[in-house]
Design an enzyme around this catalytic site. Structure first.
Site, PDB file in Angstrom:
ATOM      1  N   LYS A 159     -27.703 -48.292 -31.085  1.00 54.79           N
ATOM      2  CA  LYS A 159     -27.436 -48.859 -29.762  1.00 54.79           C
ATOM      3  C   LYS A 159     -28.783 -49.290 -29.183  1.00 54.79           C
ATOM      4  CE  LYS A 159     -24.417 -47.494 -26.372  1.00 54.79           C
ATOM      5  NZ  LYS A 159     -23.320 -48.444 -26.219  1.00 54.79           N
TER       6      LYS A 159
HETATM    7  N1  PPE Z   1     -19.035 -51.031 -29.311  1.00 56.64           N
HETATM    8  C1  PPE Z   1     -20.013 -51.438 -28.470  1.00 56.64           C
HETATM    9  C2  PPE Z   1     -20.722 -52.696 -28.750  1.00 56.64           C
HETATM   10  C3  PPE Z   1     -20.325 -50.650 -27.360  1.00 56.64           C
HETATM   11  O1  PPE Z   1     -21.296 -51.037 -26.536  1.00 56.64           O
HETATM   12  C4  PPE Z   1     -19.600 -49.466 -27.121  1.00 56.64           C
HETATM   13  C5  PPE Z   1     -19.898 -48.623 -25.921  1.00 56.64           C
HETATM   14  C6  PPE Z   1     -18.580 -49.097 -28.025  1.00 56.64           C
HETATM   15  C7  PPE Z   1     -18.336 -49.906 -29.113  1.00 56.64           C
HETATM   16  C8  PPE Z   1     -17.800 -47.822 -27.866  1.00 56.64           C
HETATM   17  O2  PPE Z   1     -18.603 -46.721 -28.119  1.00 56.64           O
HETATM   18  P1  PPE Z   1     -18.302 -45.290 -27.489  1.00 56.64           P
HETATM   19  O3  PPE Z   1     -18.720 -45.333 -26.072  1.00 56.64           O
HETATM   20  O4  PPE Z   1     -19.117 -44.357 -28.318  1.00 56.64           O
HETATM   21  O5  PPE Z   1     -16.864 -45.048 -27.637  1.00 56.64           O
HETATM   22  N2  PPE Z   1     -20.332 -49.332 -24.789  1.00 56.64           N
HETATM   23  C9  PPE Z   1     -21.031 -48.610 -23.747  1.00 56.64           C
HETATM   24  C10 PPE Z   1     -21.807 -49.536 -22.848  1.00 56.64           C
HETATM   25  C11 PPE Z   1     -21.077 -50.547 -22.060  1.00 56.64           C
HETATM   26  C12 PPE Z   1     -21.997 -51.287 -21.111  1.00 56.64           C
HETATM   27  O6  PPE Z   1     -21.569 -52.244 -20.538  1.00 56.64           O
HETATM   28  O7  PPE Z   1     -23.151 -50.911 -20.916  1.00 56.64           O
HETATM   29  C13 PPE Z   1     -20.087 -47.684 -22.980  1.00 56.64           C
HETATM   30  O8  PPE Z   1     -18.868 -47.793 -23.117  1.00 56.64           O
HETATM   31  O9  PPE Z   1     -20.600 -46.816 -22.281  1.00 56.64           O
END
Ligand code: PPE
Length: 305
Positions: A159
């Site tokens: 990330k």
């Molecule tokens: N894919 C991406 C690209 C992503 O950014 C997230 C989280 C996920 C999948 C889901 O991951 P998880 O939170 O572990 O289930 N995105 C984070 C950031 C969003 C933002 O706008 O900043 C979040 O959901 O916190």
């Protein structure tokens, strides 16, 4: 979404008043996108505010740093404790947490050899990420003209802040065209994920979600949903998907810490039944587990103090 400030932000071990939590314009990460971050939620539970799957999020933060070759100046337990301290400091019963590790001021140029890693953790109240109706009426999705990162261009498993320029391009394209969110394909043309969520699509008896090899982040909500679905007797499988699979899906939902479980009502203007039965059951189970109401997974609710 506008932010409501909380009293302090944790910066390198100190609680710094919100307005003073600033960095220099020559910070390395601002120029080169070389930071790593997490998004975590704390929910109100019967025993007080509890951070959902905190350990898994902090472990992923450290893995993101390893991929970037970024030294971390704190240990995993130290960052876990700092997150708890931040939530307690806000006095809020629920909030969104944003830990970030970045290369600060002192060195410029692409090499990070002599850069020092700074760590900050902020928390603020954050509502439904894809809108208040996302869980019930669903969201309108557009397949983006922007491709998801390739493993040998920007590693999607990390990330990394810079990765999110790609997400912003996709999100803005979708919003400008009147949609709520973007679905991204990888360079092979297969479904990867959304700008900030993982995706699930029900096709017959199975609900599929794309593999990390397709360029998707290894989502913690995705993992939670897989466990809850198993308990509910819903078949989940990791599998490749094409855009046509989405157009003919029985139901689709997208998941993430910020978006939680959000139903999808259309993809590129093809209507999708919404909310589907698996979507509804999983969204309800998710809303319970994050609030400490599912005894099987109580260990996922980490009390803030
Ligand atoms: N894919 C991406 C690209 C992503 O950014 C997230 C989280 C996920 C999948 C889901 O991951 P998880 O939170 O572990 O289930 N995105 C984070 C950031 C969003 C933002 O706008 O900043 C979040 O959901 O916190």
């Amino acid at each position: 979404m506008p932010i409501t400030p909380t009293p302090n932000i944790w910066m390198n071990g100190e609680m710094v008043p919100w307005d003073q939590a600033q960095i220099h314009v020559l910070s390395h990460t601002l120029h080169y996108g070389t930071g790593v971050f997490e998004g975590i939620r704390a929910y109100e539970t019967a025993d007080g505010p509890a951070i959902f799957r905190l350990r898994e999020h902090i472990e992923r933060l450290f893995n993101s740093a390893r991929i970037l070759n970024m030294p971390m100046p704190y240990s995993i337990p130290e960052v876990i404790q700092a997150c708890k301290d931040v939530v307690a400091d806000t006095g809020l019963s629920s909030c969104y947490l944003r830990p970030i590790a970045y290369f600060g001021y002192g060195e410029m140029g692409l090499s990070i050899e002599h850069c020092k890693t700074d760590v900050a953790i902020a928390a603020w109240p954050w509502g439904a990420y894809l809108g208040d109706d996302a869980a019930t009426k669903g969201v309108r999705m557009k397949i983006s003209s922007w491709k998801r990162h390739d493993h040998n261009i920007m590693p999607p498993a990390s990330k990394t802040t810079g990765n999110y320029a790609n997400s912003t391009l996709a999100k803005m394209e979708a919003l400008a065209a009147g949609y709520d969110e973007a679905i991204m394909l990888n360079s092979a043309g297969l479904v990867s994920e959304c700008s900030g969520e993982n995706i699930f699509a029900g096709l017959g008896d199975v609900v599929y979600t794309p593999p990390t090899s397709a360029g998707a982040l290894k989502g913690i909500t995705q993992d939670t949903v897989a466990a809850l679905a198993d308990d509910l007797g819903i078949n989940i499988a990791v599998g490749e998907m094409t855009r046509s699979d989405l157009y003919i899906a029985d139901e689709i939902f997208v998941v993430g810490t910020a978006a939680e479980v959000s139903a999808v009502n259309s993809v590129d203007d093809r209507a999708i039944p919404c909310p589907g039965p698996a979507t509804k059951a999983i969204a309800e189970a998710y809303a319970e587990v994050v609030r400490g109401k599912n005894p099987k997974y109580r260990s996922w609710n980490e009390l803030a103090s």
